[in-house]
Design a protein around this motif. Structure first.
Motif, PDB file in Angstrom:
ATOM      1  N   LEU A 486      -0.643  10.206  16.813  1.00 24.06           N
ATOM      2  CA  LEU A 486      -0.545   9.932  15.385  1.00 24.06           C
ATOM      3  C   LEU A 486       0.927  10.060  14.981  1.00 24.06           C
ATOM      4  N   LEU A 487       1.445   9.023  14.326  1.00 26.72           N
ATOM      5  CA  LEU A 487       2.819   9.023  13.817  1.00 26.72           C
ATOM      6  C   LEU A 487       2.778   9.242  12.319  1.00 26.72           C
ATOM      7  N   ILE A 488       3.407  10.344  11.839  1.00 31.64           N
ATOM      8  CA  ILE A 488       3.433  10.664  10.414  1.00 31.64           C
ATOM      9  C   ILE A 488       4.876  10.559   9.937  1.00 31.64           C
ATOM     10  N   GLU A 489       5.109   9.704   8.937  1.00 27.67           N
ATOM     11  CA  GLU A 489       6.445   9.546   8.360  1.00 27.67           C
ATOM     12  C   GLU A 489       6.613  10.549   7.227  1.00 27.67           C
ATOM     13  N   CYS A 490       7.507  11.525   7.427  1.00 31.62           N
ATOM     14  CA  CYS A 490       7.736  12.568   6.425  1.00 31.62           C
ATOM     15  C   CYS A 490       9.012  12.347   5.623  1.00 31.62           C
ATOM     16  N   ASP A 491       9.786  11.303   5.955  1.00 31.01           N
ATOM     17  CA  ASP A 491      11.024  10.999   5.222  1.00 31.01           C
ATOM     18  C   ASP A 491      10.654  10.116   4.044  1.00 31.01           C
ATOM     19  N   VAL A 492      10.122  10.765   2.966  1.00 33.82           N
ATOM     20  CA  VAL A 492       9.503  10.025   1.884  1.00 33.82           C
ATOM     21  C   VAL A 492      10.535   9.324   1.004  1.00 33.82           C
ATOM     22  N   ARG A 493      11.746   9.813   0.953  1.00 32.51           N
ATOM     23  CA  ARG A 493      12.738   9.196   0.069  1.00 32.51           C
ATOM     24  C   ARG A 493      13.299   7.893   0.638  1.00 32.51           C
ATOM     25  N   ARG A 494      13.284   7.799   1.935  1.00 33.60           N
ATOM     26  CA  ARG A 494      13.814   6.574   2.544  1.00 33.60           C
ATOM     27  C   ARG A 494      12.704   5.576   2.811  1.00 33.60           C
ATOM     28  N   ALA A 495      11.580   6.054   3.359  1.00 38.62           N
ATOM     29  CA  ALA A 495      10.406   5.213   3.631  1.00 38.62           C
ATOM     30  C   ALA A 495      10.777   3.980   4.445  1.00 38.62           C
ATOM     31  N   ALA A 496      11.502   4.199   5.555  1.00 38.24           N
ATOM     32  CA  ALA A 496      12.001   3.079   6.353  1.00 38.24           C
ATOM     33  C   ALA A 496      11.028   2.650   7.434  1.00 38.24           C
ATOM     34  N   MET A 497      10.029   3.475   7.747  1.00 39.15           N
ATOM     35  CA  MET A 497       9.140   3.168   8.858  1.00 39.15           C
ATOM     36  C   MET A 497       8.340   1.895   8.604  1.00 39.15           C
ATOM     37  N   ARG A 498       7.995   1.615   7.347  1.00 42.62           N
ATOM     38  CA  ARG A 498       7.198   0.430   7.036  1.00 42.62           C
ATOM     39  C   ARG A 498       7.912  -0.869   7.395  1.00 42.62           C
ATOM     40  N   HIS A 499       9.241  -0.813   7.491  1.00 46.32           N
ATOM     41  CA  HIS A 499       9.995  -2.007   7.876  1.00 46.32           C
ATOM     42  C   HIS A 499      10.127  -2.147   9.391  1.00 46.32           C
ATOM     43  N   LEU A 500       9.766  -1.086  10.145  1.00 49.76           N
ATOM     44  CA  LEU A 500       9.931  -1.113  11.596  1.00 49.76           C
ATOM     45  C   LEU A 500       8.643  -1.458  12.326  1.00 49.76           C
ATOM     46  N   VAL A 501       7.501  -1.114  11.730  1.00 47.79           N
ATOM     47  CA  VAL A 501       6.232  -1.386  12.404  1.00 47.79           C
ATOM     48  C   VAL A 501       5.805  -2.814  12.105  1.00 47.79           C
ATOM     49  N   ARG A 502       4.928  -3.346  12.936  1.00 52.94           N
ATOM     50  CA  ARG A 502       4.477  -4.722  12.806  1.00 52.94           C
ATOM     51  C   ARG A 502       3.193  -4.867  11.998  1.00 52.94           C
ATOM     52  N   THR A 503       2.563  -3.750  11.631  1.00 54.18           N
ATOM     53  CA  THR A 503       1.334  -3.801  10.826  1.00 54.18           C
ATOM     54  C   THR A 503       1.693  -4.021   9.368  1.00 54.18           C
ATOM     55  N   PRO A 504       0.822  -4.653   8.613  1.00 48.00           N
ATOM     56  CA  PRO A 504       1.117  -4.900   7.190  1.00 48.00           C
ATOM     57  C   PRO A 504       1.130  -3.600   6.391  1.00 48.00           C
ATOM     58  N   ALA A 505       1.962  -3.574   5.350  1.00 52.26           N
ATOM     59  CA  ALA A 505       2.085  -2.379   4.515  1.00 52.26           C
ATOM     60  C   ALA A 505       0.811  -2.166   3.693  1.00 52.26           C
ATOM     61  N   THR A 506       0.513  -0.882   3.427  1.00 59.80           N
ATOM     62  CA  THR A 506      -0.646  -0.518   2.613  1.00 59.80           C
ATOM     63  C   THR A 506      -0.170   0.221   1.379  1.00 59.80           C
ATOM     64  N   SER A 507      -1.046   0.306   0.406  1.00 63.59           N
ATOM     65  CA  SER A 507      -0.694   0.998  -0.842  1.00 63.59           C
ATOM     66  C   SER A 507      -0.977   2.479  -0.782  1.00 63.59           C
ATOM     67  N   THR A 508      -1.599   2.924   0.291  1.00 63.50           N
ATOM     68  CA  THR A 508      -1.945   4.336   0.455  1.00 63.50           C
ATOM     69  C   THR A 508      -1.171   4.901   1.625  1.00 63.50           C
TER      70      THR A 508
END
Length: 653
Positions: A486-508
């Protein structure tokens, strides 16, 4: 075009004329090619006034000023000169003639015509100059010839009058008087010697007579006649003694012998007086001869004194005549050279290479500009890299990490020039980048049968050090090894992981779960890699709310520990943000990301101190964005040579 002094028809090697031209001479020749007279000659030769290319210059000018052909010719010549360039190649005798024109044929024709017209004008100028010089030399030779003849005649006349017989009146020949004095001087010396000897003999004889009579005179004693008379007297004395004893003193025989002795004595006395008188006469004659010779010598010397001035004047006349004769000969040589030059059409300038019609324009030179731009870019890039290398205060070796932080190097991840290096784990799983992440997995989890860390957190001292990319790549590496992750992104102010993964972004995402707006099941979604789920930040979160200061994050971790083999946390940077410090104490192992050669040692040391003081378990450091030729590559502690040998183990495909 080359300026060749050896082709100068007026050159003379013996006199030094025609030596190598100086720099000022070459520059003067280059300036001469830019003369308006030469340009007008080229315009007439090529009929450029009729060329459409130059009609625009004539049309743009005031028609009132170009009413004559000469004025139009001068205008076109000025246009030609404005596009003409004559330059010297460094310190050589080669001149480059360049002409710029939109018409390549005109450009080549004008360049060639400039060189040819210049040579023709120089040949004509030199021939004209040589011809004028020849005429001047002829007149000068006539005058000098008459002067030489007059000087020679005056020398001959004066020598005859002065009685000078030698070629040099002051040399070995001299005058007639000089020739007479030398032998007369020897004769006088010999006569004086003879007179001195005669005087000496006479004085000696007189002294001998005064001391012992005539018989004591040496010449008398040495006379053969007197010697013979004395022999006869001696025989007579013997006869007298014999006759006197035999016949007595009165005997006629005795008287005869006595008379004979008396006659011999008289003869001896007479011969002795004659010898003495002869010495006196000899001495007188010698004295008279000396006196006569001395008088003749004195007379000649007096004449010599009078002739010396004439001899000096004759020498002056002769030197003057010789100087005029030498000048005449020199002038004759120059006249001959000038005559030859007038008949030879040579020039000091020679065309080395004629201009050909260019196949392409010289301006703008796009390949050259591109090449120069590339060179400047390379130099600028190298300078920038060098400056960065010099000014960089970051750590580069495993030894620096151990000395500064006291923890080991877990892995060194190479620098990849791609937009998302984490995708290399999917696209090229056998690459050097992927192998570096597997080395990190082995270092963190261990290779022996021991309990590996369950929750692994990745953090850094400063932003932009490759922390998020490394966390994603490490999680994919664990999943590729069949470990449910399980990969948990804890860098909430930057939120850069959503741009690196290939899965579509979610609202939750994690923020909504921590705030209680969504359940954990709603926040966790599958990733694009089997065995890997992810709990990301949907949008950057900026708020004074302390998301990680309570028990919510601990509860989330406790809830997922049983579901996953490994949990990877992407923490924010430690320095400047407090969120990462709260989460790091919840992880079983904390990995400090250090950007190779960039992260200052002081910053990394400060981050490690904070983690240690907070109770975090920092298991080591991972170097990111490492130069592939660095020593830390290829097994961390091996040299560059061994690192290069590792390339055969990786597949770039």
């Amino acid at each position: 075009m080359r300026i060749d002094p050896s082709r100068n028809p007026l050159s003379n090697v013996n006199t030094g004329t025609g030596a190598e031209p100086s720099s000022s001479t070459i520059d003067t020749e280059a300036s001469a090619m830019n003369s308006i007279a030469l340009a007008r000659a080229v315009v007439r030769k090529l009929k450029l006034v009729e060329s459409p290319l130059f009609n625009s210059a004539l049309r743009n000018s005031d028609s009132a000023l170009l009413s004559t052909s000469a004025e139009r010719e001068a205008k076109v010549a000025s246009t030609v000169l404005s596009n003409l360039s004559v330059s010297r190649e460094k310190l050589t005798y080669v001149l480059d003639i360049k002409y710029r024109s939109p018409d390549p044929v005109i450009a080549a024709q004008v360049a060639n015509a400039i060189a040819e017209t210049y040579i023709d004008s120089r040949v004509a100028d030199k021939a004209s100059t040589a011809s004028r010089q020849g005429e001047w030399f002829d007149k000068r030779l006539d005058d000098l010839g008459q002067q030489v003849m007059a000087a020679d005649a005056r020398v001959a006349q004066f020598r005859a009058q002065a009685g000078i017989v030698g070629s040099d009146p002051l040399g070995d020949g001299g005058t007639i008087v000089d020739q007479q004095i030398a032998p007369l001087t020897g004769t006088v010396a010999s006569a004086e010697s003879d007179a001195a000897a005669a005087r000496s003999n006479l004085a000696a004889a007189r002294g001998q007579v005064s001391r012992g009579g005539l018989d004591a005179v040496s010449e008398v004693l040495g006379s053969a006649v007197i010697g013979d008379l004395r022999r006869q007297r001696a025989e007579a004395l013997r006869d007298q003694a014999s006759v006197g004893i035999k016949f007595g003193p009165k005997h006629p025989e005795t008287m005869r012998v006595h008379d004979q002795i008396s006659s011999l004595d008289s003869q001896i006395q007479a011969e002795s007086r004659r010898i003495v008188n002869s010495l006196q006469a000899t001495s007188a004659a010698a004295e008279a001869r000396v006196s006569s010779l001395r008088g003749s010598l004195n007379d000649l010397q007096n004449r010599r004194e009078r002739d010396s001035r004439a001899a000096a004047l004759a020498s002056s006349y002769q030197r003057e005549a010789a100087a005029k004769r030498a000048l005449y000969e020199r002038m004759s040589q120059l006249s001959l050279g000038s005559t030859q030059a007038a008949q030879v059409s040579l020039s000091q300038a020679a065309i080395i290479d004629h201009a050909d019609v260019p196949t392409g324009p010289v301006s703008p030179n796009r390949p050259l500009l591109l090449a120069l731009a590339g060179i400047v870019a390379l130099i600028a890039g190298a300078g920038t890299i060098g400056a960065l290398e010099i000014t960089s205060g970051g750590m580069r070796t495993a030894e620096e990490v151990r000395e500064q932080l006291g923890v080991p190097i877990l892995a060194a991840i190479p620098n990849e020039k791609v937009q998302n290096p984490a995708d290399i784990l999917i696209d090229r799983p056998t690459s050097f980048f992927a192998e570096s992440l597997r080395i990190a997995r082995a270092s963190i989890l261990g290779v022996r049968d021991q309990a590996p860390p369950h929750v692994i957190a990745f953090t850094s001292a400063l932003p932009s050090e490759g922390k998020t990319t490394t966390a994603l790549a490490f999680a994919r590496t664990l999943a590729a090894a069949d470990a449910k992750t399980l990969l948990i992104e804890c860098d909430v102010r930057r939120a850069a992981m959503r741009h690196l993964v290939r899965t579509p972004a979610t609202s939750t995402g994690l923020v909504e779960v921590l705030q209680g707006k969504a359940t954990l099941t709603e926040g966790i979604v599958p990733s694009d890699v089997p065995n890997l789920d992810q709990l990301l930040v949907s949008v950057p979160f900026y708020s004074a709310e302390d998301l990680f200061g309570g028990e919510e994050m601990r509860q989330i971790l406790d809830a997922v520990r049983a579901q996953y083999t490994h949990i990877v946390l992407d923490l924010p940077p430690i320095l400047g943000l407090a969120d990462g410090r709260f989460i790091s104490v919840l992880a079983d192992a904390v990995v400090l990301i250090v950007r190779w050669g960039v992260t200052p040692a002081a910053a990394a040391k400060a981050a490690h101190s904070l983690l240690r003081n907070d109770g975090g378990n920092t298991v080591g450091v991972i170097y990111t964005m490492v130069d592939s030729s660095a020593e830390v590559m290829g097994g961390l502690y091996y040299s560059k040579y061994y690192a290069k040998n590792y390339s055969k183990y990786y597949n770039a495909e």
